[in-house]
Design a protein around this motif. Sequence first.
Motif, PDB file in Angstrom:
ATOM      1  N   ASN A  39       0.815  -1.217   0.000  1.00  0.00           N
ATOM      2  CA  ASN A  39       0.000   0.000   0.000  1.00  0.00           C
ATOM      3  C   ASN A  39       0.848   1.266   0.000  1.00  0.00           C
ATOM      4  N   ALA A  87      -4.018   0.163  -4.871  1.00  0.00           N
ATOM      5  CA  ALA A  87      -4.454   0.459  -3.510  1.00  0.00           C
ATOM      6  C   ALA A  87      -5.789  -0.206  -3.191  1.00  0.00           C
ATOM      7  N   CYS A 267      -6.114  -1.353   4.589  1.00  0.00           N
ATOM      8  CA  CYS A 267      -6.249  -1.173   3.140  1.00  0.00           C
ATOM      9  C   CYS A 267      -7.273  -0.095   2.810  1.00  0.00           C
TER      10      CYS A 267
END
Length: 290
Positions: A39, A87, A267
């Motif tokens: 990420n 992402a 996330c």
Amino acid sequence: MNGEQSQNQNTTNTENPFVRMAQEVGEFDPGRQKVSKWNNTWKSRLENIVENPIDETEIANTELDKSLDNKEWNRQIVAPYVYGIYASAQEIGQLVDQYVHDDDGTGLNNSIESAIKLFSELYGIKQDIHTYLLDKEEYSGVIGKYDEYQDVTTPPSYTFGIGFGEIDETENKKGSNAAAIELMSTIAHEIWHAHQDETIRLGDSNRLRQGKYIKNLYDYKDPETGEFTYHDQLLEDEAHSIQYAVENAIRVYQHDKDAFDKYSNDCAENKAQVLQLIRKQEQRLAEKGI
């Protein structure tokens, strides 16, 4: 003993050695480290784009049949959304799993609706996207088709067809998981065309990007003209880059599925930050007339 118990009860979480040790274990969890590294990589790269100047001259020199050979066009216009897809790897990967286990016979199920919502949000689409089933005989071999009109004075279409006959063929040959991946990446591809369509029809007529999109639209190469020519034109080159990013994101998720799902909150937080950066980049491009 009673005194020690009383002291522990009055200790804050950050001072409590047991809580602190548990936090440290979580921070050094190998799975969490993998997810965080994934990420943070894309967020950092996007921050680098947003914080540095745009080479307008280089972007203006982009050739329609060699579009993504122009690194500045790719960096400023396509890469931010690719990083947004990365992402969103955990969310996209879960939609693949959901589709595989969905019993809806038509395939127009919640996983597809959720995928449309996800990519619409990512690209900043302003209207609802509509889908329909492609006729298997008329569109043999076609998985997705965006209904883009040649007349640029009309409103954007926001409509694309899905060839479930071809998805079924993929499932028969490669399995349900491969079919689900192909479907998700196709949805991302076709909704990118909706994003381009908005730029063509709703954008400022002086924007450089709009002019190049319109020029490509009027000289659009169909797949029948030759696969290389078709894939290399600007409108399709961008959409295929988006499609490949989705496929890569899904593979990464599947390799470390348990870690991504365990730290889904991390996330989601990272994705929200990336979306803010994408919107900021869009504003920068608009201010530059790109």
